[in-house]
Design an enzyme around this catalytic site. Structure first.
Site, short mmCIF file in Angstrom:
data_model
loop_
_atom_site.label_atom_id
_atom_site.label_comp_id
_atom_site.label_asym_id
_atom_site.label_seq_id
_atom_site.Cartn_x
_atom_site.Cartn_y
_atom_site.Cartn_z
N CYS A 21 0.88 -1.19 0.00
CA CYS A 21 0.00 0.00 0.00
C CYS A 21 0.91 1.24 0.00
O CYS A 21 2.08 1.14 -0.40
CB CYS A 21 -0.98 -0.02 1.16
SG CYS A 21 -0.23 -0.02 2.80
N ARG A 28 -3.47 -0.62 5.36
CA ARG A 28 -4.04 -1.70 4.56
C ARG A 28 -3.14 -2.92 4.40
O ARG A 28 -3.59 -4.05 4.62
CB ARG A 28 -4.43 -1.17 3.17
CG ARG A 28 -5.57 -0.18 3.20
CD ARG A 28 -5.67 0.60 1.90
NE ARG A 28 -4.54 1.49 1.71
CZ ARG A 28 -4.33 2.24 0.64
NH1 ARG A 28 -5.18 2.17 -0.36
NH2 ARG A 28 -3.28 3.03 0.57
N ASP A 82 -8.19 3.97 0.90
CA ASP A 82 -7.22 4.36 1.92
C ASP A 82 -7.98 4.85 3.16
O ASP A 82 -8.69 5.86 3.08
CB ASP A 82 -6.35 5.49 1.32
CG ASP A 82 -5.29 5.98 2.29
OD1 ASP A 82 -5.34 5.60 3.48
OD2 ASP A 82 -4.42 6.75 1.84
P1 4NP Z 1 -1.87 2.80 4.05
O1 4NP Z 1 -2.51 4.15 4.61
O2 4NP Z 1 -1.28 3.13 2.70
O3 4NP Z 1 -3.03 1.87 3.96
O4 4NP Z 1 -0.82 2.36 5.07
C1 4NP Z 1 -1.78 5.34 4.72
C2 4NP Z 1 -0.95 5.54 5.80
C3 4NP Z 1 -0.25 6.74 5.91
C4 4NP Z 1 -0.38 7.70 4.95
C5 4NP Z 1 -1.22 7.49 3.85
C6 4NP Z 1 -1.91 6.30 3.74
N1 4NP Z 1 0.32 8.94 5.08
O5 4NP Z 1 0.12 9.82 4.22
O6 4NP Z 1 1.08 9.11 6.03
#
Ligand code: 4NP
Length: 159
Positions: free
Chosen positions: A8, A14, A126
């Protein structure tokens, strides 16, 4: 040994949840020994961090263990893993960008929801800026998609 990598953006919401659910399903099916499973992010914001507390809550709520230190995707992953599953289209494009087109990689890069029985091929949304509802939605999507993925693996590898 079948090697599977979940990808991800941040590797704290995720993909570590996908890894935890997949490991749980493998354990229930007695397939753990046949797999090497990992997750990572295309971004570098959270390297070394544990999964987001809401992700940990979601896994524990469903009786699943979760333990992962965030790492970033590297080029070598595209040779190392048999299956690389992207959570959304942006992750998918970034994985292929890292591969140095024309395609020099051996992994099968697929969308996680290629294996979903509902809204096949769409994004796992997300949940980072969402609340518990978004995290529950992500859990349900991953749970369904991973059943589909395991059914695919069982057929492909005669498990
Ligand atoms: P992930 O979610 O891609 O599902 O782990 C996110 C976690 C952090 C961030 C964006 C999406 N961020 O911008 O820090």
């Amino acid at each position: 040994m079948i090697k599977v990598l979940f990808v991800c953006l941040g590797n704290i919401c995720r993909s570590p949840l996908a890894e935890a659910i997949f490991n749980h399903k493998l354990k229930l099916s007695g397939l753990t020994e046949k797999f090497y499973v990992d997750s990572c992010g295309t971004g570098d914001y959270h390297i070394g961090s544990q999964p987001d507390s809401r992700t940990v809550f979601s896994a524990h709520k469903h009786g699943m263990e979760i333990e992962h230190a965030c790492r970033q995707l590297i080029k070598a992953d595209l040779m190392e893993f048999h299956y690389i599953l992207a959570m959304d289209n942006s992750n998918y494009r970034n994985i292929l960008l890292l591969a140095d087109l024309p395609l020099k990689f051996s992994s099968q890069v697929l969308m996680m929801r290629h294996f979903d029985s509902f809204d096949k091929g769409s994004d796992v949304p997300d949940p980072y800026h969402g609340d518990a509802r978004e995290f529950q939605l992500v859990f349900d999507i991953l749970n369904r998609s991973l059943d589909g993925f395991i059914a695919h693996l069982a057929k492909e590898h005669a498990l």
